[in-house]
Design an enzyme around this catalytic site. Structure first.
Site, PDB file in Angstrom:
ATOM      1  N   THR A  82      56.574 -85.635  44.196  1.00 25.41           N
ATOM      2  CA  THR A  82      55.373 -84.585  43.622  1.00 25.41           C
ATOM      3  C   THR A  82      54.259 -84.726  44.744  1.00 25.41           C
ATOM      4  O   THR A  82      54.091 -85.916  45.128  1.00 25.41           O
ATOM      5  CB  THR A  82      55.077 -84.772  42.097  1.00 25.41           C
ATOM      6  OG1 THR A  82      53.970 -83.938  41.989  1.00 25.41           O
ATOM      7  CG2 THR A  82      54.699 -86.289  41.935  1.00 25.41           C
ATOM      8  N   ASP A  83      53.639 -83.745  44.759  1.00 24.24           N
ATOM      9  CA  ASP A  83      52.272 -83.602  45.602  1.00 24.24           C
ATOM     10  C   ASP A  83      51.196 -84.469  45.017  1.00 24.24           C
ATOM     11  O   ASP A  83      49.988 -84.917  45.669  1.00 24.24           O
ATOM     12  CB  ASP A  83      51.939 -82.424  45.958  1.00 24.24           C
ATOM     13  CG  ASP A  83      51.311 -81.381  44.808  1.00 24.24           C
ATOM     14  OD1 ASP A  83      51.653 -81.885  43.823  1.00 24.24           O
ATOM     15  OD2 ASP A  83      50.987 -80.336  44.880  1.00 24.24           O
ATOM     16  N   GLU A  84      51.518 -84.739  43.802  1.00 26.16           N
ATOM     17  CA  GLU A  84      50.414 -85.485  43.072  1.00 26.16           C
ATOM     18  C   GLU A  84      50.238 -86.725  43.277  1.00 26.16           C
ATOM     19  O   GLU A  84      49.244 -87.476  43.226  1.00 26.16           O
ATOM     20  CB  GLU A  84      50.713 -85.489  41.618  1.00 26.16           C
ATOM     21  CG  GLU A  84      50.668 -84.082  40.778  1.00 26.16           C
ATOM     22  CD  GLU A  84      50.273 -83.962  39.195  1.00 26.16           C
ATOM     23  OE1 GLU A  84      49.943 -84.976  38.939  1.00 26.16           O
ATOM     24  OE2 GLU A  84      50.640 -82.905  39.110  1.00 26.16           O
ATOM     25  N   TYR A 108      50.696 -90.747  35.559  1.00 22.58           N
ATOM     26  CA  TYR A 108      52.093 -89.952  35.846  1.00 22.58           C
ATOM     27  C   TYR A 108      52.120 -90.184  37.332  1.00 22.58           C
ATOM     28  O   TYR A 108      53.253 -90.486  37.923  1.00 22.58           O
ATOM     29  CB  TYR A 108      51.841 -88.281  35.267  1.00 22.58           C
ATOM     30  CG  TYR A 108      52.788 -87.475  36.101  1.00 22.58           C
ATOM     31  CD1 TYR A 108      54.272 -87.743  35.876  1.00 22.58           C
ATOM     32  CD2 TYR A 108      52.298 -86.799  37.109  1.00 22.58           C
ATOM     33  CE1 TYR A 108      55.141 -86.813  36.664  1.00 22.58           C
ATOM     34  CE2 TYR A 108      53.092 -85.880  37.902  1.00 22.58           C
ATOM     35  CZ  TYR A 108      54.662 -86.092  37.526  1.00 22.58           C
ATOM     36  OH  TYR A 108      55.257 -85.239  38.459  1.00 22.58           O
ATOM     37  N   LYS A 118      54.990 -91.884  39.573  1.00 25.13           N
ATOM     38  CA  LYS A 118      56.109 -91.167  40.490  1.00 25.13           C
ATOM     39  C   LYS A 118      55.520 -91.709  42.156  1.00 25.13           C
ATOM     40  O   LYS A 118      56.820 -91.855  42.811  1.00 25.13           O
ATOM     41  CB  LYS A 118      55.646 -89.565  40.569  1.00 25.13           C
ATOM     42  CG  LYS A 118      56.086 -88.667  39.244  1.00 25.13           C
ATOM     43  CD  LYS A 118      57.400 -88.875  39.257  1.00 25.13           C
ATOM     44  CE  LYS A 118      58.136 -87.867  40.365  1.00 25.13           C
ATOM     45  NZ  LYS A 118      59.671 -87.723  39.910  1.00 25.13           N
TER      46      LYS A 118
HETATM   47  P1  NAD Z   1      61.009 -81.869  32.559  1.00 26.62           P
HETATM   48  O1  NAD Z   1      59.996 -82.777  31.820  1.00 26.62           O
HETATM   49  O2  NAD Z   1      61.019 -80.492  32.320  1.00 26.62           O
HETATM   50  O3  NAD Z   1      62.464 -82.421  32.752  1.00 26.62           O
HETATM   51  C1  NAD Z   1      62.607 -84.051  32.792  1.00 26.62           C
HETATM   52  C2  NAD Z   1      64.274 -84.327  32.322  1.00 26.62           C
HETATM   53  O4  NAD Z   1      64.396 -85.560  32.656  1.00 26.62           O
HETATM   54  C3  NAD Z   1      64.334 -83.786  31.005  1.00 26.62           C
HETATM   55  O5  NAD Z   1      65.578 -82.899  30.723  1.00 26.62           O
HETATM   56  C4  NAD Z   1      64.415 -85.319  30.190  1.00 26.62           C
HETATM   57  O6  NAD Z   1      65.442 -85.185  28.906  1.00 26.62           O
HETATM   58  C5  NAD Z   1      65.015 -85.990  31.458  1.00 26.62           C
HETATM   59  N1  NAD Z   1      64.974 -87.605  31.164  1.00 26.62           N
HETATM   60  C6  NAD Z   1      63.347 -88.050  30.768  1.00 26.62           C
HETATM   61  N2  NAD Z   1      63.758 -89.389  30.844  1.00 26.62           N
HETATM   62  C7  NAD Z   1      64.975 -89.590  31.141  1.00 26.62           C
HETATM   63  C8  NAD Z   1      65.806 -90.784  31.321  1.00 26.62           C
HETATM   64  N3  NAD Z   1      65.198 -91.922  31.017  1.00 26.62           N
HETATM   65  N4  NAD Z   1      67.019 -90.845  31.589  1.00 26.62           N
HETATM   66  C9  NAD Z   1      67.648 -89.551  31.802  1.00 26.62           C
HETATM   67  N5  NAD Z   1      66.795 -88.541  31.652  1.00 26.62           N
HETATM   68  C10 NAD Z   1      65.651 -88.385  31.214  1.00 26.62           C
HETATM   69  O7  NAD Z   1      60.309 -81.946  34.241  1.00 26.62           O
HETATM   70  P2  NAD Z   1      60.555 -81.018  35.443  1.00 26.62           P
HETATM   71  O8  NAD Z   1      59.137 -80.121  35.501  1.00 26.62           O
HETATM   72  O9  NAD Z   1      61.877 -79.989  35.538  1.00 26.62           O
HETATM   73  O10 NAD Z   1      60.333 -81.988  36.660  1.00 26.62           O
HETATM   74  C11 NAD Z   1      61.664 -82.490  37.205  1.00 26.62           C
HETATM   75  C12 NAD Z   1      61.061 -83.542  38.447  1.00 26.62           C
HETATM   76  O11 NAD Z   1      60.353 -82.801  39.199  1.00 26.62           O
HETATM   77  C13 NAD Z   1      60.409 -84.590  37.928  1.00 26.62           C
HETATM   78  O12 NAD Z   1      60.567 -85.684  38.356  1.00 26.62           O
HETATM   79  C14 NAD Z   1      58.929 -84.220  38.417  1.00 26.62           C
HETATM   80  O13 NAD Z   1      58.191 -85.192  38.738  1.00 26.62           O
HETATM   81  C15 NAD Z   1      59.339 -83.441  39.774  1.00 26.62           C
HETATM   82  N6  NAD Z   1      58.272 -82.358  39.968  1.00 26.62           N
HETATM   83  C16 NAD Z   1      57.746 -81.310  38.938  1.00 26.62           C
HETATM   84  C17 NAD Z   1      57.134 -80.322  39.299  1.00 26.62           C
HETATM   85  C18 NAD Z   1      56.523 -79.509  38.568  1.00 26.62           C
HETATM   86  O14 NAD Z   1      55.716 -78.542  38.726  1.00 26.62           O
HETATM   87  N7  NAD Z   1      57.206 -79.261  37.101  1.00 26.62           N
HETATM   88  C19 NAD Z   1      56.640 -80.601  40.713  1.00 26.62           C
HETATM   89  C20 NAD Z   1      57.053 -81.484  41.795  1.00 26.62           C
HETATM   90  C21 NAD Z   1      58.007 -82.261  41.304  1.00 26.62           C
HETATM   91  O1  DAU Z   2      51.827 -80.655  41.472  1.00 29.58           O
HETATM   92  C1  DAU Z   2      52.861 -80.915  40.899  1.00 29.58           C
HETATM   93  C2  DAU Z   2      52.847 -81.411  39.487  1.00 29.58           C
HETATM   94  O2  DAU Z   2      52.593 -80.169  38.651  1.00 29.58           O
HETATM   95  C3  DAU Z   2      54.131 -82.040  38.739  1.00 29.58           C
HETATM   96  O3  DAU Z   2      54.128 -83.433  39.647  1.00 29.58           O
HETATM   97  C4  DAU Z   2      53.895 -81.992  37.404  1.00 29.58           C
HETATM   98  O4  DAU Z   2      55.200 -82.721  36.875  1.00 29.58           O
HETATM   99  C5  DAU Z   2      53.728 -80.769  36.702  1.00 29.58           C
HETATM  100  O5  DAU Z   2      53.503 -81.043  35.364  1.00 29.58           O
HETATM  101  C6  DAU Z   2      52.329 -80.156  37.296  1.00 29.58           C
HETATM  102  O6  DAU Z   2      51.381 -80.818  36.986  1.00 29.58           O
HETATM  103  P1  DAU Z   2      49.838 -80.416  36.761  1.00 29.58           P
HETATM  104  O7  DAU Z   2      48.942 -81.418  35.922  1.00 29.58           O
HETATM  105  O8  DAU Z   2      49.242 -79.660  37.946  1.00 29.58           O
HETATM  106  O9  DAU Z   2      50.389 -79.344  35.783  1.00 29.58           O
HETATM  107  P2  DAU Z   2      49.876 -78.680  34.354  1.00 29.58           P
HETATM  108  O10 DAU Z   2      50.745 -77.345  33.939  1.00 29.58           O
HETATM  109  O11 DAU Z   2      49.766 -79.598  33.308  1.00 29.58           O
HETATM  110  O12 DAU Z   2      48.346 -78.146  34.663  1.00 29.58           O
HETATM  111  C7  DAU Z   2      48.116 -77.153  35.660  1.00 29.58           C
HETATM  112  C8  DAU Z   2      46.574 -77.014  35.764  1.00 29.58           C
HETATM  113  O13 DAU Z   2      46.171 -76.425  34.533  1.00 29.58           O
HETATM  114  C9  DAU Z   2      45.662 -78.432  35.758  1.00 29.58           C
HETATM  115  O14 DAU Z   2      44.586 -78.459  36.546  1.00 29.58           O
HETATM  116  C10 DAU Z   2      45.117 -78.626  34.209  1.00 29.58           C
HETATM  117  C11 DAU Z   2      45.151 -77.154  33.818  1.00 29.58           C
HETATM  118  N1  DAU Z   2      45.214 -76.975  32.259  1.00 29.58           N
HETATM  119  C12 DAU Z   2      46.627 -77.189  31.879  1.00 29.58           C
HETATM  120  C13 DAU Z   2      46.860 -77.126  30.642  1.00 29.58           C
HETATM  121  C14 DAU Z   2      48.332 -77.841  29.893  1.00 29.58           C
HETATM  122  C15 DAU Z   2      44.321 -76.437  31.548  1.00 29.58           C
HETATM  123  O15 DAU Z   2      43.631 -75.800  31.929  1.00 29.58           O
HETATM  124  N2  DAU Z   2      44.882 -76.156  30.285  1.00 29.58           N
HETATM  125  C16 DAU Z   2      46.019 -76.462  29.662  1.00 29.58           C
HETATM  126  O16 DAU Z   2      46.265 -76.323  28.380  1.00 29.58           O
END
Ligand code: NAD
Ligand code: DAU
Length: 345
Positions: free
Chosen positions: A124-126, A149, A153
Site C-alpha cells: 500500500t502507499d501508506e 496498520y 504492511k
Molecule cells: P479487506 O479487509 O476488504 O479484505 C481482506 C481479506 O483478507 C478478507 O476477505 C479477510 O477475510 C481476509 N483475511 C484477513 N486475515 C486473514 C488471514 N489471517 N488469513 C486469510 N485471510 C485473511 O481488504 P481490502 O481493502 O480488499 O485490501 C486487500 C489488500 O490490499 C490488503 O492487503 C490491503 O493492505 C491492500 N490495499 C488496500 C487498499 C484499499 O484502498 N482498500 C489500497 C492499497 C492496498
Molecule cells: O492508501 C491506501 C489505503 O487506503 C489502504 O492501504 C487501506 O487498507 C485502506 O483502508 C485505505 O486507508 P485510509 O485510512 O486512507 O482509508 P479510509 O477509508 O479509512 O479513510 C479515508 C480518509 O477518510 C482518511 O483520511 C480518513 C477519513 N475518514 C474515514 C472514515 C472511515 C473520515 O473522515 N471519516 C470516516 O468515518
C-alpha cells in the site's frame, strides 16, 4: 496458470477474482479466513466456474498452506489477505502484526518451499507515510509508516524484498493508493458515507476534512495487478495510482450532492490519531514500463460505485445489521473515538 489468491473474499480480492475469471484462462484457488471483512456473497456466481475453488484457511496456518500448494499445484500467488482498516489498527494493533507480518512471512516460506514462480505482494502507499502540500510518492521514497496498520504492511513489504534479495524468490511488490468500488466494506470512507447518507444518518468527517487521498477505481487496480503479475520484473516495486487527489470534505460533499441529500448531514468529529495528511502517487513506472493506465475517470468510477450501492442495498444492510453495529457504536457512538465527546479531541 494456477494462482493462489489470498484474501479473495474481501473487497479488492473479490474484484480481482472476478476480473481474472472474466479476462484470463487462469485457474484460481481463493484462500480466505473469512474474518469480519471476508464475505462469500462478494463472490456470488464465481463458484459456477470450474476454474474457481474456495478454501477457508488462515495464512498463518502452515499445514493448510502446504496442502493448498501441493493439491492445486500452485504456480503463482497474489497476496491480498490482511487486516486492512487503519481505525481498527488504532484500537487493536496485535492482529495486524500476526496476520499482516507473521502471516506474510509464513506464506512466503511455504510458497518458496512449493516452488512458486511469481509472488505478488499487494502492499500500500501508506508505507510511505504522509506528504505535505507538495510532491508525490515514488518507488524510492523512504518508508515512514505512521499507523500500526501501515507499519505492519511496511514490515510485510520489506519481508518480501528480503526473500528476493536473500533467496532470489521471485517477488513483485505493488503499492497502491485508496481504492473505491463495488463490495467495499462499509467501514471505509466512501461506502460508509453512501450508506449513512441513504439512511439520513450523520456523515462523520475526521478533523478538518482537509486530509487528501488519491482515489483509484478498484477494477483499475485489478488491471494494474494483472499487468505486474504477468509482465513485472521480479524484485521490483510498482506504485499504482489514479492521479486523482481529493480532500475528504470535497469528496463527501460530492457524494451527498450526487445522492440528493442535505449537506447538513456532514458532521465534523474527533480526528484519527496519527492521521496522515496527504497521499499522492507517482505511477510513471507502471505506466511507462508495463503500459498500464486507469480506464475510467473519477466521475465515471464514482457514479458506477454509487449506483452499485443503490442497487445492492441488501448487501450492505446485512453487514451493517451484524457485529458492525457494535463496531459503529464503539467508534462513532457517544464517547467513542470519533463520537460526540470523543476520546481524541
Ligand atoms: P479487506 O479487509 O476488504 O479484505 C481482506 C481479506 O483478507 C478478507 O476477505 C479477510 O477475510 C481476509 N483475511 C484477513 N486475515 C486473514 C488471514 N489471517 N488469513 C486469510 N485471510 C485473511 O481488504 P481490502 O481493502 O480488499 O485490501 C486487500 C489488500 O490490499 C490488503 O492487503 C490491503 O493492505 C491492500 N490495499 C488496500 C487498499 C484499499 O484502498 N482498500 C489500497 C492499497 C492496498
Ligand atoms: O492508501 C491506501 C489505503 O487506503 C489502504 O492501504 C487501506 O487498507 C485502506 O483502508 C485505505 O486507508 P485510509 O485510512 O486512507 O482509508 P479510509 O477509508 O479509512 O479513510 C479515508 C480518509 O477518510 C482518511 O483520511 C480518513 C477519513 N475518514 C474515514 C472514515 C472511515 C473520515 O473522515 N471519516 C470516516 O468515518
Amino acid at each position: 496458470m494456477t494462482l493462489l489468491v489470498t484474501g479473495g473474499a474481501g473487497f479488492i480480492g473479490s474484484n480481482f477474482v472476478r476480473y481474472l475469471l472474466e479476462t484470463s484462462e487462469d485457474r484460481i484457488v481463493n484462500l480466505d479466513l473469512l474474518t469480519y471483512a471476508g464475505n462469500l456473497a462478494n463472490l456470488t456466481g464465481c463458484d459456477q466456474d470450474p476454474r474457481y475453488r474456495f478454501v477457508r484457511g488462515d495464512i498463518r496456518d502452515r499445514e493448510t498452506l502446504r496442502r493448498a500448494f501441493a493439491e492445486h499445484e500452485i504456480e503463482a500467488v497474489v497476496h491480498f489477505a490482511a487486516e486492512s482498516h487503519v481505525d481498527r489498527s488504532v484500537e487493536g494493533p496485535e492482529v495486524f502484526v500476526t496476520t499482516n507480518v507473521l502471516g506474510t512471512e509464513i506464506l512466503l516460506e511455504e510458497a518458496r518451499a512449493a516452488g512458486v514462480e511469481r509472488f505478488l505482494m499487494v502492499s500500500t502507499d501508506e508505507v510511505y507515510g504522509s506528504l505535505g502540500d507538495e510532491g508525490l510518492f515514488t518507488e524510492s521514497s523512504p518508508l515512514a509508516p505512521n499507523s500500526p496498520y501501515a507499519a505492519s504492511k511496511a514490515s510485510a513489504d520489506l519481508l518480501c524484498r528480503a526473500f528476493y534479495k536473500t533467496y532470489g524468490f521471485p517477488v513483485l511488490i505493488t503499492r497502491c493508493s485508496n481504492n473505491y468500488g463495488a463490495y467495499q466494506f462499509p467501514e471505509k470512507l466512501i461506502p460508509l458515507m453512501i450508506a449513512n447518507a441513504l439512511e439520513d444518518k450523520p456523515l462523520p468527517v475526521y478533523g478538518d476534512g482537509r486530509n487528501v487521498r488519491d482515489w483509484l477505481y478498484v477494477r483499475d487496480h485489478c488491471s494494474a495487478l494483472d499487468a505486474v503479475l504477468r509482465r513485472g520484473r521480479p524484485g521490483e516495486v510498482y506504485n499504482i495510482g489514479g492521479c486523482n487527489e481529493m480532500a475528504n470534505l470535497e469528496l463527501v460533499r460530492l457524494l451527498v450532492d450526487h445522492l440528493g441529500k442535505s449537506r447538513d448531514l456532514i458532521t465534523f468529529v474527533s480526528d484519527r490519531p496519527g492521521h496522515d495528511r496527504r497521499y499522492a502517487i507517482d505511477a510513471t513506472k507502471i505506466m511507462s514500463e508495463l503500459d498500464w493506465a486507469p480506464s475510467v475517470t473519477f466521475e465515471q468510477g464514482l457514479g458506477a460505485t454509487v449506483d452499485w450501492y443503490l442497487q445492492h442495498r441488501s448487501w450492505w444492510e446485512e453487514i451493517r445489521s451484524g457485529e458492525y453495529t457494535a463496531y459503529y457504536e464503539q467508534m462513532y457512538g457517544q464517547g467513542g473515538r470519533h463520537g460526540k465527546d470523543g476520546v481524541n479531541p
